[in-house]
Design an enzyme around this catalytic site. Sequence first.
Site, PDB file in Angstrom:
ATOM      1  N   ARG A  78     -36.765  91.795  17.854  1.00 41.93           N
ATOM      2  CA  ARG A  78     -36.160  92.971  17.217  1.00 41.93           C
ATOM      3  C   ARG A  78     -36.409  94.193  18.099  1.00 41.93           C
ATOM      4  NH1 ARG A  78     -38.188  96.743  12.300  1.00 41.93           N
ATOM      5  NH2 ARG A  78     -36.367  98.063  12.401  1.00 41.93           N
ATOM      6  N   HIS A 123     -33.683 104.071  14.954  1.00 36.21           N
ATOM      7  CA  HIS A 123     -35.109 103.962  14.639  1.00 36.21           C
ATOM      8  C   HIS A 123     -35.748 105.316  14.978  1.00 36.21           C
ATOM      9  CE1 HIS A 123     -38.646 100.976  14.236  1.00 36.21           C
ATOM     10  NE2 HIS A 123     -39.190 102.177  14.313  1.00 36.21           N
ATOM     11  N   GLU A 168     -36.541 102.359   8.113  1.00 38.67           N
ATOM     12  CA  GLU A 168     -37.449 103.138   7.259  1.00 38.67           C
ATOM     13  C   GLU A 168     -36.910 104.528   6.891  1.00 38.67           C
ATOM     14  OE1 GLU A 168     -41.519 103.107   8.512  1.00 38.67           O
ATOM     15  OE2 GLU A 168     -41.664 100.940   8.292  1.00 38.67           O
ATOM     16  N   ASN A 310     -40.403  96.118   5.773  1.00 35.66           N
ATOM     17  CA  ASN A 310     -41.524  96.474   6.646  1.00 35.66           C
ATOM     18  C   ASN A 310     -42.741  96.668   5.751  1.00 35.66           C
ATOM     19  OD1 ASN A 310     -39.550  96.594   8.607  1.00 35.66           O
ATOM     20  ND2 ASN A 310     -39.787  98.778   9.036  1.00 35.66           N
ATOM     21  N   TYR A 312     -46.990  96.969   5.449  1.00 31.08           N
ATOM     22  CA  TYR A 312     -48.280  97.166   6.118  1.00 31.08           C
ATOM     23  C   TYR A 312     -49.474  97.164   5.175  1.00 31.08           C
ATOM     24  CZ  TYR A 312     -45.861  98.153  10.438  1.00 31.08           C
ATOM     25  OH  TYR A 312     -45.085  98.020  11.553  1.00 31.08           O
ATOM     26  N   GLU A 378     -41.142  93.967   9.887  1.00 28.61           N
ATOM     27  CA  GLU A 378     -42.351  94.522  10.508  1.00 28.61           C
ATOM     28  C   GLU A 378     -43.548  94.171   9.645  1.00 28.61           C
ATOM     29  OE1 GLU A 378     -42.636  98.704  11.501  1.00 28.61           O
ATOM     30  OE2 GLU A 378     -40.523  98.739  12.105  1.00 28.61           O
TER      31      GLU A 378
HETATM   32  C1  NOJ Z   1     -43.109 101.468  10.964  1.00 30.82           C
HETATM   33  C2  NOJ Z   1     -42.197 101.994  12.012  1.00 30.82           C
HETATM   34  O1  NOJ Z   1     -40.924 101.439  11.873  1.00 30.82           O
HETATM   35  C3  NOJ Z   1     -42.725 101.803  13.423  1.00 30.82           C
HETATM   36  O2  NOJ Z   1     -41.969 102.597  14.269  1.00 30.82           O
HETATM   37  C4  NOJ Z   1     -44.192 102.143  13.461  1.00 30.82           C
HETATM   38  O3  NOJ Z   1     -44.701 102.149  14.752  1.00 30.82           O
HETATM   39  C5  NOJ Z   1     -44.942 101.182  12.569  1.00 30.82           C
HETATM   40  N1  NOJ Z   1     -44.486 101.367  11.218  1.00 30.82           N
HETATM   41  C6  NOJ Z   1     -46.462 101.344  12.561  1.00 30.82           C
HETATM   42  O4  NOJ Z   1     -46.797 102.568  12.028  1.00 30.82           O
END
Ligand code: NOJ
Length: 473
Positions: A78, A123, A168, A310, A312, A378
């Site tokens: 990606r 992005h 995002e 995405n 985290y 992500e």
């Molecule tokens: C989401 C973002 O899409 C990416 O650009 C970023 O580096 C990562 N999160 C980590 O923060």
Amino acid sequence: MDELKFPESFAWGAATAAYQIEGGWDTDGKGLNVWDTFTHQGGDRVLKNHTGDVACGSYTLWEEDLKCIKQLGLTHYRFSLSWSRLLPDGTTGFINQKGVEYYNKLIDSLLAMNVTPLVTLYHFDMPQALEDQGGWSSEKTADVFEQYAKFCFSTFGDRVKLWITVNEPAMVAKLGYEQAIFAPGKKETGFGAYRSAHNMIKAHAKAWHMYNTFFKEKQKGLVSIALDSDWAEPLDPNSDGDKEACDRYQQFRLNWFANPIFIDGDYPAVMKSEISRNSKEEGLMTSRLPEFTDEEKKIIKGTADFFCLNYYTSRNVRPLSTKPSGPSYNSDTGAEGIKDPNWPEAGVEWLAVVPWGLRKLLAYIKNTFGDPDIYITENGFAQSDPPVLQDVQRWGYFEETLTEVLKAIKQDGVKLKGYFVWSLLDNFEWNSGYNVRFGLFHVDFNQPNLPRTPYYSAIEYAKVVKENGLISK
Ligand code: NOJ
């Protein structure tokens, strides 16, 4: 050990974004984008005033990136297109052939290696010329984006079959147009996030229809949008206040975009009611949350061919303890997310490691948005500078996460089609500059040739990719 295997033809990938890796900020006719401007303004907007001027040098060192992809054995890669590298002022009035050649080389080489490209159109790097005319604050940008998307589909769509329009949008809206933390650094508290999000949703829908009407039949690809979300749990599961706050937290983040696109073309009811009530109390005649017309709702609804998540981290949520003065996204949400002190942190203060949160979020998406095909576009863990190459603990986080992902697939029946690590390389991590390292490959930013070296995590990830499953111990 069948239970450790992923489904057949599961997509194994890693992700990057143009501004974070390419460098070559003014090379070969590239136009300026908002991150060029923002970082060049200095003033500690970014840690140590780092910029993406050079980054990983991927504009010239892209073949080194291909070697990393090969070493991992990825099935998918990606990356994002730099809008202003292709169209220096953001419009199709002038096309930068050097930019087209660059992405052609990259795409052709990936295909020659049997790696499927998943390409993001935008992005975070809005062309500065468009920002000067309002950027996402302006509805006109949605039309310009539609033309940019058309240009990309017609230029690369013979070979690219998986597209993401916007990455995002919640982050761009909140951090870029409300809190001035991200480029373009606008602080339009209480309005900026909603207005920019509104225009990004329209832009996305227009691009999807452009593809669907003029390209899909011939090119047979799929188009979606990448949405970020935490998993949210009520801080006290027995408290109604915490449960309601938790719901608002989720609705104001993921559902803000996913409801219009996947459900009914409109914002979540709780967003509409909270923002409208607050606006009235502030003496405004209309809500600070813009409305979609009935016609627009019809156009927006159903404009994603798969779900891109995405993920985290997670949060425990309770109502805001002190209401901020003045209108804002945060005060409208009326909720705050708290990290459980038992959750380990990975390299950066906001990233509490909560693998089970991903499983819950995947089940939530399945149940709320019509059981779509999902790609985790992500997921990752960082190390702070200086990183260690033997990142054994970090690989442990990946393993725990993949174990939860497997449960989501096998026990919860989530239609998960792929998983992308953020990121292939250590790169420019926005406000944290080069101090937060998400790469599977270490990049030595102090050496002119920016050498890439695999972390332990890269070596282990390659084994998982090869096995199409976790390795039994
Ligand atoms: C989401 C973002 O899409 C990416 O650009 C970023 O580096 C990562 N999160 C980590 O923060």
